[in-house]
Scaffold this motif. Structure first.
Motif, PDB file in Angstrom:
ATOM      1  N   SER A 272     -50.279  85.301 -14.541  1.00 20.36           N
ATOM      2  CA  SER A 272     -49.254  86.040 -13.802  1.00 20.36           C
ATOM      3  C   SER A 272     -48.727  85.225 -12.634  1.00 20.36           C
ATOM      4  O   SER A 272     -49.417  84.377 -12.080  1.00 20.36           O
ATOM      5  N   VAL A 273     -47.465  85.522 -12.292  1.00 18.41           N
ATOM      6  CA  VAL A 273     -46.811  84.947 -11.117  1.00 18.41           C
ATOM      7  C   VAL A 273     -46.102  86.094 -10.418  1.00 18.41           C
ATOM      8  O   VAL A 273     -45.340  86.830 -11.051  1.00 18.41           O
ATOM      9  N   GLY A 274     -46.358  86.265  -9.120  1.00 20.27           N
ATOM     10  CA  GLY A 274     -45.715  87.354  -8.399  1.00 20.27           C
ATOM     11  C   GLY A 274     -45.864  87.199  -6.906  1.00 20.27           C
ATOM     12  O   GLY A 274     -46.575  86.317  -6.418  1.00 20.27           O
ATOM     13  N   PRO A 275     -45.197  88.061  -6.140  1.00 19.70           N
ATOM     14  CA  PRO A 275     -45.310  87.995  -4.681  1.00 19.70           C
ATOM     15  C   PRO A 275     -46.668  88.483  -4.221  1.00 19.70           C
ATOM     16  O   PRO A 275     -47.336  89.257  -4.894  1.00 19.70           O
ATOM     17  N   VAL A 276     -47.067  88.027  -3.029  1.00 19.54           N
ATOM     18  CA  VAL A 276     -48.337  88.446  -2.439  1.00 19.54           C
ATOM     19  C   VAL A 276     -48.152  89.846  -1.877  1.00 19.54           C
ATOM     20  O   VAL A 276     -47.181  90.126  -1.178  1.00 19.54           O
ATOM     21  N   GLU A 277     -49.089  90.722  -2.197  1.00 23.05           N
ATOM     22  CA  GLU A 277     -49.026  92.089  -1.702  1.00 23.05           C
ATOM     23  C   GLU A 277     -49.677  92.150  -0.326  1.00 23.05           C
ATOM     24  O   GLU A 277     -50.820  91.743  -0.164  1.00 23.05           O
ATOM     25  N   ASP A 278     -48.933  92.666   0.650  1.00 24.27           N
ATOM     26  CA  ASP A 278     -49.475  92.819   1.999  1.00 24.27           C
ATOM     27  C   ASP A 278     -50.307  94.083   2.059  1.00 24.27           C
ATOM     28  O   ASP A 278     -49.887  95.150   1.615  1.00 24.27           O
TER      29      ASP A 278
ATOM     30  N   MET B 274     -38.519  81.053   1.655  1.00 22.45           N
ATOM     31  CA  MET B 274     -39.254  81.440   0.467  1.00 22.45           C
ATOM     32  C   MET B 274     -40.374  82.398   0.848  1.00 22.45           C
ATOM     33  O   MET B 274     -40.943  82.315   1.917  1.00 22.45           O
ATOM     34  N   ALA B 275     -40.698  83.247  -0.076  1.00 19.59           N
ATOM     35  CA  ALA B 275     -41.780  84.206   0.143  1.00 19.59           C
ATOM     36  C   ALA B 275     -43.070  83.681  -0.466  1.00 19.59           C
ATOM     37  O   ALA B 275     -43.051  82.851  -1.382  1.00 19.59           O
ATOM     38  N   LYS B 276     -44.161  84.195   0.048  1.00 17.18           N
ATOM     39  CA  LYS B 276     -45.453  83.801  -0.506  1.00 17.18           C
ATOM     40  C   LYS B 276     -45.571  84.353  -1.916  1.00 17.18           C
ATOM     41  O   LYS B 276     -45.083  85.437  -2.218  1.00 17.18           O
TER      42      LYS B 276
END
Length: 115
Positions: A71-77, A1-3
């Protein structure tokens, strides 16, 4: 799973409610960090892996007050655009002094007679 990063808006009426909301957010499994965001500090940003956003919202509604899932989304690096070679600088020398040893003389025993 992704952060992933979840942002929820919580109606908090006081410092006690905001601490309680943050404590609830951190207590959910998979949460790595939680912080207040937004102009009024009325939103909580939660990051981690495998966080159930519906469960988070439900718990906050039940224990704190009105909660809205923003909001729900992936963590931006955050990656640096272009790295330049680092110039070597001499290391700064820091002097270390020994800790102070304070000496407090003990008070002598006081004797008194009981009549």
């Amino acid at each position: 799973m992704a952060k992933q990063k979840i942002v929820v808006k919580v109606t908090m009426s006081g410092d006690k409610k905001s601490r309680k909301a943050l404590k609830i957010a951190v207590g959910i499994s998979g949460v790595e960090s939680a912080s207040f965001v937004g102009s009024d500090k009325d939103q909580i940003a939660v990051t981690g892996e495998g966080i159930d956003s519906v469960e988070l919202t439900r718990l906050l509604r039940k224990r704190v007050g009105y909660t809205e899932l923003v909001s729900v989304g992936p963590v931006e690096d955050k990656k640096p655009a272009e790295s330049k070679p680092a110039e070597s600088k001499p290391a700064a020398v820091q002097m270390q002094f020994p800790p102070y040893d304070y000496y407090y003389p003990g008070y002598g025993g006081y004797y008194y007679a009981v009549y």
